[in-house]
Design a protein around this motif. Structure first.
Motif: not given
Length: 79
Positions: A51-69
């Protein structure tokens, strides 16, 4: 945001890792023929780690998408 998430997830990881070992003797009853502390240590902690790995990966993917957009910042002129 990133540092706060990382620190909080590491605290959860540490709490689960050392908390299960610390309170294992208090959980001394049988669960499907095995000691309950064995199940918590072997299965419950593993689920929390996943759950920790899934939550971190999901949050970082959203953060990277927001930074790139986000529109690029204007760089100061060299003149």
């Amino acid at each position: 945001m990133v540092v706060g998430l990382t620190v909080s997830l590491l605290l959860v990881w540490g709490g689960v890792t050392f908390g299960v070992a610390w309170f294992a003797r208090d959980l001394s009853f049988d669960f499907f023929g095995w000691p309950f502390s064995f199940w918590v240590g072997a299965q419950g902690a593993l689920l929390v780690y996943c759950l920790i790995v899934w939550l971190y990966a999901r949050t970082m993917n959203r953060h990277e998408a927001a930074v790139l957009a986000a529109p690029p910042e204007a760089t100061p002129s060299e003149f």
